[in-house]
Scaffold this active site. Structure first.
Site, short mmCIF file in Angstrom:
data_model
loop_
_atom_site.label_atom_id
_atom_site.label_comp_id
_atom_site.label_asym_id
_atom_site.label_seq_id
_atom_site.Cartn_x
_atom_site.Cartn_y
_atom_site.Cartn_z
N SER A 1 41.60 34.00 23.72
CA SER A 1 40.45 33.53 24.58
C SER A 1 41.07 32.64 24.88
O SER A 1 40.53 32.37 26.08
CB SER A 1 39.13 34.09 23.60
OG SER A 1 38.90 33.31 22.92
N ASN B 1 30.53 32.38 15.49
CA ASN B 1 28.80 33.06 16.09
C ASN B 1 28.51 32.83 16.67
O ASN B 1 27.58 32.54 18.10
CB ASN B 1 28.79 33.89 14.77
CG ASN B 1 30.39 34.99 14.54
OD1 ASN B 1 30.96 35.04 15.52
ND2 ASN B 1 30.06 35.25 13.37
N THR C 1 16.29 47.11 64.28
CA THR C 1 16.56 48.39 63.28
C THR C 1 17.33 49.75 63.53
O THR C 1 17.09 49.43 64.64
CB THR C 1 14.40 48.83 63.21
OG1 THR C 1 14.32 49.31 64.19
CG2 THR C 1 13.86 47.84 62.86
N HIS C 2 17.79 49.78 62.87
CA HIS C 2 18.80 50.66 62.75
C HIS C 2 19.82 50.16 64.12
O HIS C 2 20.63 51.03 63.56
CB HIS C 2 18.49 52.06 63.25
CG HIS C 2 17.55 52.59 62.77
ND1 HIS C 2 17.22 53.51 61.89
CD2 HIS C 2 15.32 52.48 63.12
CE1 HIS C 2 15.70 54.02 61.78
NE2 HIS C 2 15.04 53.38 62.52
N SER D 1 45.52 36.25 65.54
CA SER D 1 45.76 37.31 64.81
C SER D 1 47.52 36.56 65.08
O SER D 1 47.40 36.14 65.50
CB SER D 1 45.65 37.88 65.08
OG SER D 1 46.69 39.01 65.37
N ASN E 1 39.17 35.64 64.30
CA ASN E 1 38.83 36.42 63.10
C ASN E 1 37.71 35.60 62.01
O ASN E 1 37.50 34.38 61.92
CB ASN E 1 39.55 37.19 62.23
CG ASN E 1 40.59 37.59 63.29
OD1 ASN E 1 40.21 38.52 63.73
ND2 ASN E 1 42.03 37.59 62.82
N GLU F 1 34.18 38.04 55.81
CA GLU F 1 34.03 39.33 55.20
C GLU F 1 34.68 38.82 54.06
O GLU F 1 34.41 39.73 53.73
CB GLU F 1 35.50 39.54 56.19
CG GLU F 1 35.51 39.95 57.93
CD GLU F 1 36.99 39.59 58.34
OE1 GLU F 1 37.26 41.36 58.09
OE2 GLU F 1 36.84 38.85 59.37
N TYR G 1 27.39 40.46 16.24
CA TYR G 1 28.62 39.76 16.35
C TYR G 1 29.73 41.62 16.48
O TYR G 1 29.78 41.35 14.96
CB TYR G 1 29.07 38.57 16.41
CG TYR G 1 30.25 38.14 16.69
CD1 TYR G 1 29.98 38.10 17.91
CD2 TYR G 1 31.58 38.58 16.23
CE1 TYR G 1 31.15 36.96 18.87
CE2 TYR G 1 32.78 38.58 17.04
CZ TYR G 1 32.95 38.13 18.12
OH TYR G 1 33.76 36.96 19.08
N GLN H 1 33.43 38.98 22.93
CA GLN H 1 34.45 37.97 23.56
C GLN H 1 34.88 38.36 25.33
O GLN H 1 35.28 37.61 25.93
CB GLN H 1 36.33 37.70 22.83
CG GLN H 1 37.02 36.96 23.41
CD GLN H 1 37.44 36.76 22.62
OE1 GLN H 1 38.12 35.93 20.77
NE2 GLN H 1 39.23 36.95 22.35
N LYS I 1 33.28 36.92 28.84
CA LYS I 1 33.79 35.23 29.58
C LYS I 1 34.28 35.75 30.21
O LYS I 1 33.98 35.20 31.12
CB LYS I 1 33.83 34.59 27.99
CG LYS I 1 33.16 33.98 27.30
CD LYS I 1 33.94 32.71 26.21
CE LYS I 1 33.92 33.38 24.60
NZ LYS I 1 32.88 35.00 24.45
N1 ARG Z 1 36.29 33.40 20.61
C1 ARG Z 1 35.04 34.24 20.06
C2 ARG Z 1 34.24 34.47 20.99
O1 ARG Z 1 34.48 34.29 22.09
C3 ARG Z 1 33.83 33.63 19.30
C4 ARG Z 1 33.59 34.10 18.18
C5 ARG Z 1 34.60 34.70 16.79
N2 ARG Z 1 33.48 34.96 15.87
C6 ARG Z 1 34.25 36.30 14.30
N3 ARG Z 1 33.29 36.22 13.96
N4 ARG Z 1 35.85 36.26 15.28
O2 ARG Z 1 33.62 36.20 20.96
#
Ligand code: ARG
Length: 473
Positions: A32, A119, A164-165, A286, A294, A299, A326, A331, A334
């Site tokens: 990650s 964790n 309205t509308h 354009s 534009n 937009e 967990y 993961q 994120k």
């Molecule tokens: N990179 C992991 C995440 O974003 C960190 C936690 C990892 N924990 C584990 N038990 N493998 O969730």
């Protein structure tokens, strides 16, 4: 690795179809670091607080703590300078930081992870990150509100059609219209504040899931990191991401509001409406049609809500079937969140710039407001107030008068008195006092109504309130 050696290490039976070895595929799906490296500042902040607590509790020595603190400071400096080398084989930000700490300080680095797990570490980092972003959004949204309120004060008397509308309904003022968004954004900020208040408990110390046998002081780390208190259940601490969901939900709603304003800007910018002008700073031409201007920024703001709301959906789907506690699924919380929040920040900034930049075409707005029989309700109200006609009947009489005006191709204020009297004999010349758009808006003095006096007062109120906020930082 080149293709040949990759193929060599791939499975003999089905390896032909794969260009990577199983181990490489594992790294590809598991790592990650490419996205969670943005959590490095939060990760280091959390580790510093953890190390200080471990030393205060006598779990590690003061000397080890001192070298851990110095090492972490150096890593932060390397990250800020852009010289830190993130490595994929170290999987994520937590292990990258810890490995680098070992390079710098040696053995004591191994003591930092006492009474902690990735964790609770990732739960902490992500919370800190989301909290930082909420604070950033709060001041950015306040800045946008201020831009709107300032423009509203200048245009407290500028008349435009209220719709309205998307049909002209009653005249309103441009300032009133802009202040509607100030109210929406105020609720958006409230939702983000609520999310922040619920988020503000520290998961650090939950360890892997069950807590720890070390004599840690969770109050101390919570306080050091600006949390109100530690979380009360270790299983919950490492397994929920509702704080991110709440924030994404609040951001989606706010982005939806900005998308509506963006849509209005697009409409107002059309030559058919011609209500506002935007400078070259927020428009594009354009490549083939020289006459075009534009509203691209508007937009894009309109479109971004899709991406932000999709992140909410995406995270909700990730979380919905996970047994406690967990799972690695988490993961996936994120990337979508980072992307959504980055884009939310962009949307607020672009909208603020556009609001400051836009200038209404006062004549065009007024002209549009006085066409389309937009003071018909004023006529009906006059019949009720002056002649004591029940509103339903007044509505009917007004309808017939509008039909007559339509037949003659004139606006209500130019319809001769005799024409109105032919429909309702008790109507007097006094009626003209309510048929102009100026009188119409001026009469809407009820609290929250569009009367210029109200609008000016409300705009000033907001400007003062938001100015004070800015002073407080
Ligand atoms: N990179 C992991 C995440 O974003 C960190 C936690 C990892 N924990 C584990 N038990 N493998 O969730």
């Amino acid at each position: 690795m080149d293709n040949d050696s990759a193929n060599n290490s791939a499975n003999k039976m089905w390896g032909g179809r794969f260009s990577m070895s199983p181990a490489q595929i594992m790294e590809e799906i598991n790592a990650s670091i490419d996205f969670d490296k943005v959590l490095a500042p939060q990760d280091i902040r959390g580790s510093k607080a953890h190390a200080a607590m471990l030393a205060a509790q006598g779990i590690i020595s003061k000397e080890d703590e001192a070298s851990i603190q110095a090492g972490l400071d150096q890593i932060m400096a390397e990250i800020e300078a852009g010289t830190f080398k993130f490595s994929r084989s170290l999987e994520d930000v937590h292990m990258n930081v810890e490995a680098r700490l070992k390079d710098i300080i040696g053995a004591p680095a191994g003591r930092l992870h006492t009474a902690r797990s990735r964790n609770d570490q990732v739960a902490l980092d992500f919370r800190l990150y989301v909290r930082d972003r909420i604070d950033e959004f709060d001041s950015a949204l306040a800045g946008l509100q201020l831009a709107l309120a300032r423009k509203a004060e200048v245009h407290a008397e500028t008349i435009m059609p209220g719709f309205t509308h998307l049909q002209p309904a009653q005249p309103v003022t441009f300032g009133h219209h802009l202040l509607a968004y100030v109210e929406m954004l105020s609720r958006d900020r409230g939702r983000l504040r609520d999310a922040r208040a619920r988020l503000n408990e520290c998961p650090l110390g939950a360890a892997a899931l069950a807590g720890t046998s070390f004599p840690i002081d969770r109050e101390m780390t919570a306080r050091a990191l600006g949390f109100d208190r530690p979380t009360a259940n270790s299983l919950d601490s490492v397994s929920d991401r509702d704080f991110a969901l709440e924030t994404l939900s609040a951001a989606s709603i706010a982005a939806m509001h900005l998308s509506r304003l963006a849509e209005e800007i697009v409409i107002w910018m059309t030559p058919q409406f011609g209500f506002i002008r935007l400078s070259d700073r927020f428009t594009t031409g354009s490549s083939i049609m020289p006459q075009k201007r534009n509203p691209d920024a508007a937009e894009l703001i309109r479109a971004k809500v899709g991406r932000i709301a999709a992140a909410f959906q995406s995270l909700l789907m990730v979380m919905k079937g996970l047994p406690l506690t967990y799972s690695k699924d988490m993961q996936e919380d994120k990337e979508v969140t980072f992307d959504a929040l980055d884009n939310f920040a962009l949307v607020i900034a672009a909208m603020t710039g556009m609001v400051e930049d836009m200038e209404p075409n006062i004549e065009a707005m007024r002209r549009a407001a006085s066409s389309g029989y937009s003071t018909a309700t004023d006529l009906a109200d006059w019949l009720v107030q002056r002649l004591g006609v029940p509103f339903r009947e007044a509505h009917h009489i007004t309808g017939r008068i509008v039909a007559e005006a339509e037949r003659r191709g004139v606006e209500l204020e130019h319809l001769p008195l005799e024409a109105m009297q032919a429909i309702e004999p008790r109507i007097t010349a006094d009626v003209y006092s309510v048929l102009s758009v100026e009188n119409s808006v001026r009469s809407r003095t009820s609290y929250g109504g569009t009367a210029p006096h109200n609008v000016r007062e409300m705009a000033r109120l907001w400007i003062n309130r938001l100015g004070e906020n800015q002073m407080r930082g």
